[in-house]
Motif scaffolding. Structure first.
Motif, PDB file in Angstrom:
ATOM      1  N   GLU A   1      21.992  55.788  29.218  1.00 37.65           N
ATOM      2  CA  GLU A   1      22.216  57.276  29.288  1.00 37.65           C
ATOM      3  C   GLU A   1      23.817  57.781  29.497  1.00 37.65           C
ATOM      4  O   GLU A   1      23.948  59.036  29.623  1.00 37.65           O
ATOM      5  CB  GLU A   1      21.569  57.815  30.635  1.00 37.65           C
ATOM      6  CG  GLU A   1      19.935  57.551  30.658  1.00 37.65           C
ATOM      7  CD  GLU A   1      19.674  56.364  31.089  1.00 37.65           C
ATOM      8  OE1 GLU A   1      18.364  56.034  31.219  1.00 37.65           O
ATOM      9  OE2 GLU A   1      20.414  55.192  31.094  1.00 37.65           O
ATOM     10  N   VAL A   2      24.726  56.913  29.524  1.00 39.55           N
ATOM     11  CA  VAL A   2      26.060  57.243  29.700  1.00 39.55           C
ATOM     12  C   VAL A   2      26.426  57.734  28.312  1.00 39.55           C
ATOM     13  O   VAL A   2      26.317  57.055  27.266  1.00 39.55           O
ATOM     14  CB  VAL A   2      26.912  56.028  30.254  1.00 39.55           C
ATOM     15  CG1 VAL A   2      28.539  56.206  30.012  1.00 39.55           C
ATOM     16  CG2 VAL A   2      26.540  55.579  31.405  1.00 39.55           C
ATOM     17  N   PRO A   3      26.952  58.963  28.353  1.00 44.24           N
ATOM     18  CA  PRO A   3      27.503  59.569  26.776  1.00 44.24           C
ATOM     19  C   PRO A   3      28.508  58.691  26.244  1.00 44.24           C
ATOM     20  O   PRO A   3      29.343  58.081  26.921  1.00 44.24           O
ATOM     21  CB  PRO A   3      28.081  60.733  27.189  1.00 44.24           C
ATOM     22  CG  PRO A   3      27.356  61.193  28.344  1.00 44.24           C
ATOM     23  CD  PRO A   3      27.084  59.927  29.313  1.00 44.24           C
ATOM     24  N   ALA A   4      28.339  58.301  24.799  1.00 40.92           N
ATOM     25  CA  ALA A   4      29.209  57.353  24.225  1.00 40.92           C
ATOM     26  C   ALA A   4      30.654  58.229  24.396  1.00 40.92           C
ATOM     27  O   ALA A   4      31.566  57.342  24.288  1.00 40.92           O
ATOM     28  CB  ALA A   4      28.796  57.481  22.668  1.00 40.92           C
ATOM     29  N   ALA A   5      30.848  59.490  23.982  1.00 41.24           N
ATOM     30  CA  ALA A   5      31.976  60.144  24.138  1.00 41.24           C
ATOM     31  C   ALA A   5      32.780  60.346  25.529  1.00 41.24           C
ATOM     32  O   ALA A   5      33.973  60.639  25.589  1.00 41.24           O
ATOM     33  CB  ALA A   5      32.176  61.481  23.482  1.00 41.24           C
ATOM     34  N   ALA A   6      32.165  59.977  26.618  1.00 39.21           N
ATOM     35  CA  ALA A   6      32.712  60.079  27.766  1.00 39.21           C
ATOM     36  C   ALA A   6      33.768  58.999  28.174  1.00 39.21           C
ATOM     37  O   ALA A   6      33.454  57.799  27.744  1.00 39.21           O
ATOM     38  CB  ALA A   6      31.652  60.035  28.776  1.00 39.21           C
ATOM     39  N   GLU A   7      34.693  59.323  28.950  1.00 43.35           N
ATOM     40  CA  GLU A   7      35.656  58.419  29.366  1.00 43.35           C
ATOM     41  C   GLU A   7      35.088  57.551  30.312  1.00 43.35           C
ATOM     42  O   GLU A   7      34.359  58.147  31.298  1.00 43.35           O
ATOM     43  CB  GLU A   7      37.089  59.108  29.912  1.00 43.35           C
ATOM     44  CG  GLU A   7      38.207  58.092  30.471  1.00 43.35           C
ATOM     45  CD  GLU A   7      39.384  58.896  31.040  1.00 43.35           C
ATOM     46  OE1 GLU A   7      40.119  58.100  31.582  1.00 43.35           O
ATOM     47  OE2 GLU A   7      39.298  59.930  31.034  1.00 43.35           O
ATOM     48  N   ARG A   8      35.355  56.416  30.517  1.00 45.48           N
ATOM     49  CA  ARG A   8      34.799  55.308  31.350  1.00 45.48           C
ATOM     50  C   ARG A   8      35.918  54.846  32.383  1.00 45.48           C
ATOM     51  O   ARG A   8      36.703  54.052  31.634  1.00 45.48           O
ATOM     52  CB  ARG A   8      33.868  54.204  30.637  1.00 45.48           C
ATOM     53  CG  ARG A   8      32.840  54.814  29.762  1.00 45.48           C
ATOM     54  CD  ARG A   8      31.991  53.863  29.016  1.00 45.48           C
ATOM     55  NE  ARG A   8      31.099  54.453  28.116  1.00 45.48           N
ATOM     56  CZ  ARG A   8      29.835  53.929  27.730  1.00 45.48           C
ATOM     57  NH1 ARG A   8      29.682  52.806  28.426  1.00 45.48           N
ATOM     58  NH2 ARG A   8      29.060  54.826  26.883  1.00 45.48           N
ATOM     59  N   ILE A   9      35.413  54.838  33.510  1.00 49.19           N
ATOM     60  CA  ILE A   9      36.470  54.320  34.528  1.00 49.19           C
ATOM     61  C   ILE A   9      35.680  53.116  35.317  1.00 49.19           C
ATOM     62  O   ILE A   9      34.869  53.516  35.783  1.00 49.19           O
ATOM     63  CB  ILE A   9      37.000  55.294  35.580  1.00 49.19           C
ATOM     64  CG1 ILE A   9      37.687  56.295  34.615  1.00 49.19           C
ATOM     65  CG2 ILE A   9      38.042  54.564  36.615  1.00 49.19           C
ATOM     66  CD1 ILE A   9      38.376  57.328  35.711  1.00 49.19           C
ATOM     67  N   ARG A  10      36.220  51.765  35.227  1.00 53.09           N
ATOM     68  CA  ARG A  10      35.384  50.628  36.166  1.00 53.09           C
ATOM     69  C   ARG A  10      36.194  51.185  37.482  1.00 53.09           C
ATOM     70  O   ARG A  10      37.309  50.931  37.952  1.00 53.09           O
ATOM     71  CB  ARG A  10      36.102  49.251  35.485  1.00 53.09           C
ATOM     72  CG  ARG A  10      35.460  48.503  36.247  1.00 53.09           C
ATOM     73  CD  ARG A  10      35.631  47.012  35.701  1.00 53.09           C
ATOM     74  NE  ARG A  10      35.060  45.770  36.456  1.00 53.09           N
ATOM     75  CZ  ARG A  10      35.051  44.734  35.929  1.00 53.09           C
ATOM     76  NH1 ARG A  10      35.670  44.320  34.811  1.00 53.09           N
ATOM     77  NH2 ARG A  10      34.526  43.635  36.658  1.00 53.09           N
ATOM     78  N   LEU A  11      35.194  51.209  38.390  1.00 55.70           N
ATOM     79  CA  LEU A  11      35.360  51.660  39.693  1.00 55.70           C
ATOM     80  C   LEU A  11      35.861  50.416  40.546  1.00 55.70           C
ATOM     81  O   LEU A  11      34.921  49.626  40.860  1.00 55.70           O
ATOM     82  CB  LEU A  11      34.096  52.369  40.203  1.00 55.70           C
ATOM     83  CG  LEU A  11      34.302  53.128  41.581  1.00 55.70           C
ATOM     84  CD1 LEU A  11      35.175  54.241  41.256  1.00 55.70           C
ATOM     85  CD2 LEU A  11      32.880  53.635  42.072  1.00 55.70           C
ATOM     86  N   GLY A  12      37.085  50.667  40.798  1.00 51.66           N
ATOM     87  CA  GLY A  12      37.594  49.565  41.903  1.00 51.66           C
ATOM     88  C   GLY A  12      37.880  50.312  43.163  1.00 51.66           C
ATOM     89  O   GLY A  12      37.047  50.522  43.968  1.00 51.66           O
ATOM     90  N   SER A  13      39.136  50.973  43.313  1.00 45.20           N
ATOM     91  CA  SER A  13      39.648  51.848  44.393  1.00 45.20           C
ATOM     92  C   SER A  13      38.968  53.152  44.018  1.00 45.20           C
ATOM     93  O   SER A  13      39.359  53.900  43.145  1.00 45.20           O
ATOM     94  CB  SER A  13      41.052  51.872  44.253  1.00 45.20           C
ATOM     95  OG  SER A  13      41.299  52.941  45.137  1.00 45.20           O
ATOM     96  N   VAL A  14      37.885  53.473  45.159  1.00 47.15           N
ATOM     97  CA  VAL A  14      37.422  54.903  45.054  1.00 47.15           C
ATOM     98  C   VAL A  14      38.704  55.872  45.119  1.00 47.15           C
ATOM     99  O   VAL A  14      38.454  57.090  44.317  1.00 47.15           O
ATOM    100  CB  VAL A  14      36.288  55.088  46.047  1.00 47.15           C
ATOM    101  CG1 VAL A  14      35.877  56.306  46.059  1.00 47.15           C
ATOM    102  CG2 VAL A  14      35.342  53.928  45.835  1.00 47.15           C
ATOM    103  N   ALA A  15      39.555  55.724  45.989  1.00 47.15           N
ATOM    104  CA  ALA A  15      40.628  56.600  46.164  1.00 47.15           C
ATOM    105  C   ALA A  15      41.338  57.006  44.831  1.00 47.15           C
ATOM    106  O   ALA A  15      41.861  57.842  44.595  1.00 47.15           O
ATOM    107  CB  ALA A  15      41.594  56.306  47.379  1.00 47.15           C
TER     108      ALA A  15
END
Length: 407
Positions: A40-54
């Motif tokens: 369901e994640v849009p192919a065109a969306a920028e993706r950020i691997r979540l490490g530091s939430v801040a």
């Protein structure tokens, strides 16, 4: 600033219509690798691997568009929502909740959890989480790398507990393992995981109705009112340093609380140790006398609190004990006080029967960097039928506070 931020909780179930709608409009999606791989994640969306939430929150706040942040379980329960809502980011957050990891873990175990303590274990909070496991009969631990089942088991050495370890809940790799705490360090565990820790004596249930409680965690009514219990509550005669007034003053100086580890050295009948445990602290009771240890164990069972009881001579027996937060020295004099001060607990209390002895103890605490106070505690008990004196006790109460650990 982002136009909209939606936080989606994920528990392995199919995404809700609200979650799919938020994702379809997202220009940025942040989450763990297994979240970012969802179809369901849009192919065109920028993706950020979540490490530091801040760091992710700062990046989201600095760009326009709509953002979605994934979190395992309920993101409002020890989750990312707290960080994202911090004033410095100025984000307006919508939340699509999911079943929390704790609720899922207890569901897999087939147990209720309204009577459980819930703690988060990071490297910096691991010791306090372990102390809660020492003191309470049912605890759910939300773990993290470096503060997982193996580390919990190692720090619980000498305290028998049963672990229910739930790995990767909601995924195809989900696994539930039941074992004793001393075996947890023998294996490598997958993150994320939740550990249900169970064991210790169970006191009589106190409820407001037929089998139903009214508050999550420990029912306050399970602990009788008052900091201290009268001498009659304990079997046998209390020692000279265990009078009710002196115990109350010691408890007031130390302030034992949930997450603390208390040492009670020279525990005698166990009266002080039990009352520190009734406050929610983990307690190690030490005495060289086997009868004192037996009395303390018997009293702890009768009150439904868990104590670790160690028989041996102080100060030598103290060398292998885990680090304390606060300590009551009920016997052993200056040598024991000095050994305790070397371990740097935040607070220490001791008592003396003479001014000279009090001065020696106080001087030693001062030399160890503690701020020292001393008070002469005198109690006189009266028979209220005739208003005549029945018993008198006098003691010098010394308390030491370590300024570098004030909290």
């Amino acid at each position: 600033m982002a136009d909209r931020v939606t936080v989606i909780g994920w528990d392995g179930s199919p995404l809700t219509a609200a979650a799919r709608s938020a994702l379809s409009a997202a220009t940025l999606v942040a989450g763990a690798p297994h979240h970012l791989e969802l179809p369901e994640v849009p192919a065109a969306a920028e993706r950020i691997r979540l490490g530091s939430v801040a760091l992710a929150a700062r990046r989201i706040a600095g760009r326009r568009g709509t953002a979605v942040v994934f979190a395992d379980g309920d993101p409002g329960f020890f989750g990312v929502v707290r960080t994202l809502r911090a004033p410095e980011f100025g984000l307006e957050v919508e939340v699509v909740p999911a079943v929390s990891s704790v609720a899922a873990a207890f569901a897999r175990a087939g147990m209720p959890w309204d009577d459980a303590q819930v703690v988060v274990a990071h490297r910096r909070t691991l010791r306090r989480a372990v102390n809660v496991c020492r003191a309470h009969t049912k605890v759910a631990v939300l773990t993290s790398p470096g503060a997982g089942p193996a580390e919990l088991g190692l720090l619980l050495e000498g305290v028998h507990r049963t672990f229910v370890i739930c790995e990767e809940l909601g995924t195809e790799h989900e696994q539930v393992t039941v074992l004793t705490s001393d075996k947890a360090a023998d294996r490598t565990w997958r993150d994320p995981n939740v550990v249900i820790v169970m064991g210790g004596p169970v006191g009589p249930a106190v409820t407001t109705g037929a089998g139903e409680g009214w508050i999550a965690g420990r029912d306050p009514a399970a602990v009788s009112r008052g900091w201290t219990l009268p001498a009659e509550a304990y079997v046998g005669e209390l020692g000279e340093g265990e009078t009710e007034l002196l115990r109350a003053a010691q408890l007031a100086r130390l302030g034992p609380r949930v997450g603390d580890l208390v040492w009670d050295i020279g525990c005698g009948s166990g009266a002080f140790a039990i009352e520190a445990a009734r406050a929610g602290a983990a307690v190690i009771a030490v005495d060289r006398d086997s009868q004192a240890c037996a009395r303390t164990d018997s009293a702890a069972r009768s009150f439904g609190v868990h104590l670790q009881i160690v028989k041996g001579d102080a100060p030598h027996i103290l060398e292998d004990l885990p680090e304390p937060d606060v300590v009551r020295v009920g016997g052993g004099g200056v040598a024991v006080v000095s050994a305790v001060a070397d371990r740097r607990p935040q607070r220490i209390v001791a008592h003396a029967s003479t001014r000279d002895e009090a001065e020696l103890v106080g001087r030693d605490l001062t030399e160890h960097g503690y701020h020292v106070e001393c008070a002469l505690i005198q109690s006189v008990e009266l028979d209220t039928r005739a208003w005549t004196e029945t018993e008198r006790s006098v003691a010098f109460l010394l308390s030491g506070l370590l300024p570098e650990r004030v909290s």
